[in-house]
Structure formats: C-alpha cells, structure tokens
Motif scaffolding. Sequence first.
Motif, PDB file in Angstrom:
ATOM      1  N   ILE A  29      55.261 -30.423  25.671  1.00 55.56           N
ATOM      2  CA  ILE A  29      55.771 -29.615  27.403  1.00 55.56           C
ATOM      3  C   ILE A  29      55.381 -30.860  27.820  1.00 55.56           C
ATOM      4  CG2 ILE A  29      53.181 -29.772  27.911  1.00 55.56           C
ATOM      5  CD1 ILE A  29      53.785 -27.136  28.862  1.00 55.56           C
ATOM      6  N   LYS A  30      56.432 -30.557  29.061  1.00 53.72           N
ATOM      7  CA  LYS A  30      57.592 -31.368  29.954  1.00 53.72           C
ATOM      8  C   LYS A  30      55.915 -32.282  30.267  1.00 53.72           C
ATOM      9  CE  LYS A  30      62.036 -29.986  29.982  1.00 53.72           C
ATOM     10  NZ  LYS A  30      63.281 -29.334  31.532  1.00 53.72           N
ATOM     11  N   VAL A  31      55.721 -33.554  30.592  1.00 53.63           N
ATOM     12  CA  VAL A  31      54.603 -33.456  31.192  1.00 53.63           C
ATOM     13  C   VAL A  31      55.180 -34.452  32.424  1.00 53.63           C
ATOM     14  CG1 VAL A  31      52.349 -33.865  29.464  1.00 53.63           C
ATOM     15  CG2 VAL A  31      54.076 -35.424  29.262  1.00 53.63           C
ATOM     16  N   LEU A  32      55.855 -34.813  33.199  1.00 54.77           N
ATOM     17  CA  LEU A  32      56.417 -35.462  34.385  1.00 54.77           C
ATOM     18  C   LEU A  32      55.376 -36.007  35.648  1.00 54.77           C
ATOM     19  CD1 LEU A  32      59.020 -33.107  34.461  1.00 54.77           C
ATOM     20  CD2 LEU A  32      58.961 -34.782  33.269  1.00 54.77           C
ATOM     21  N   TYR A  33      53.827 -35.040  35.745  1.00 51.23           N
ATOM     22  CA  TYR A  33      53.338 -35.501  36.949  1.00 51.23           C
ATOM     23  C   TYR A  33      52.504 -36.358  36.472  1.00 51.23           C
ATOM     24  CZ  TYR A  33      56.506 -31.461  38.153  1.00 51.23           C
ATOM     25  OH  TYR A  33      57.514 -30.303  38.326  1.00 51.23           O
ATOM     26  N   GLU A  34      51.361 -37.199  37.383  1.00 51.02           N
ATOM     27  CA  GLU A  34      50.430 -38.166  37.083  1.00 51.02           C
ATOM     28  C   GLU A  34      49.405 -37.665  38.290  1.00 51.02           C
ATOM     29  OE1 GLU A  34      50.686 -42.462  37.418  1.00 51.02           O
ATOM     30  OE2 GLU A  34      52.071 -42.290  35.901  1.00 51.02           O
ATOM     31  N   ALA A  35      48.516 -37.587  37.408  1.00 54.97           N
ATOM     32  CA  ALA A  35      47.375 -37.071  38.357  1.00 54.97           C
ATOM     33  C   ALA A  35      46.010 -37.432  38.330  1.00 54.97           C
ATOM     34  CB  ALA A  35      46.543 -35.580  38.082  1.00 54.97           C
ATOM     35  N   ASP A  36      44.876 -37.598  38.853  1.00 54.68           N
ATOM     36  CA  ASP A  36      43.242 -38.582  38.978  1.00 54.68           C
ATOM     37  C   ASP A  36      42.679 -37.423  38.288  1.00 54.68           C
ATOM     38  OD1 ASP A  36      43.965 -41.383  39.709  1.00 54.68           O
ATOM     39  OD2 ASP A  36      44.107 -40.515  41.729  1.00 54.68           O
ATOM     40  N   VAL A  37      42.503 -37.467  36.959  1.00 61.46           N
ATOM     41  CA  VAL A  37      40.803 -36.000  36.471  1.00 61.46           C
ATOM     42  C   VAL A  37      40.317 -37.415  36.294  1.00 61.46           C
ATOM     43  CG1 VAL A  37      40.828 -34.702  34.618  1.00 61.46           C
ATOM     44  CG2 VAL A  37      43.734 -34.921  35.574  1.00 61.46           C
ATOM     45  N   ASP A  38      38.995 -37.404  36.432  1.00 67.94           N
ATOM     46  CA  ASP A  38      37.730 -38.074  35.594  1.00 67.94           C
ATOM     47  C   ASP A  38      38.019 -39.553  35.923  1.00 67.94           C
ATOM     48  OD1 ASP A  38      36.356 -35.579  35.948  1.00 67.94           O
ATOM     49  OD2 ASP A  38      36.947 -35.288  33.491  1.00 67.94           O
TER      50      ASP A  38
END
Length: 82
Positions: A29-38
């Motif tokens: 799947i397109k993974v285009l966004y960065e996010a803070d997870v844990d």
Amino acid sequence: MSKAHRGTGIRNEVNHGRGKCGICGKEQIKVLYEADVDGNKVKICKFCKAAMKNKAKVEARQAKKAEPAPAATEEASEPAAE
C-alpha cells in the motif's frame, strides 16, 4: 487531456512509494506519510493518517467540553465560601 505529471513525486521512491504500513500492517500500500508511533517515526498509509487525525480531533473536542464544566463549578463555589 493526459495526466502526465500525476504521481511524479513518488516515482523516485523505492517501489514507487509502496510498502508496509507501520500501523495497520497492510502490505503493498502507498506509505507516503511519516508519523510518530511510540516514539518512532514510521511511514503510514493515508487511511491510518486520517484515522489518527480524526481521533485527535475527537479527543480535542471532548477535552474542550470537559474543561469548562469544572471551571464553572469552581467559580460558583468560591463566592459561597466567602
């Protein structure tokens, strides 16, 4: 008319921006966004990004609704104490 420039931003990325989402675990799947997870920065899909944004929006609304109620009762109790 042709759409020659559509998707040019992800053509340079590995697998054209496709991979495994860090939250839902979907593959290819397109993974285009960065996010803070844990505390870690991970790449996520647009569905998980929208879900995180909506969850934060709902929590902010609930916090806003819960905040004025205790403040109003404190103000009402202070004149009675004098």
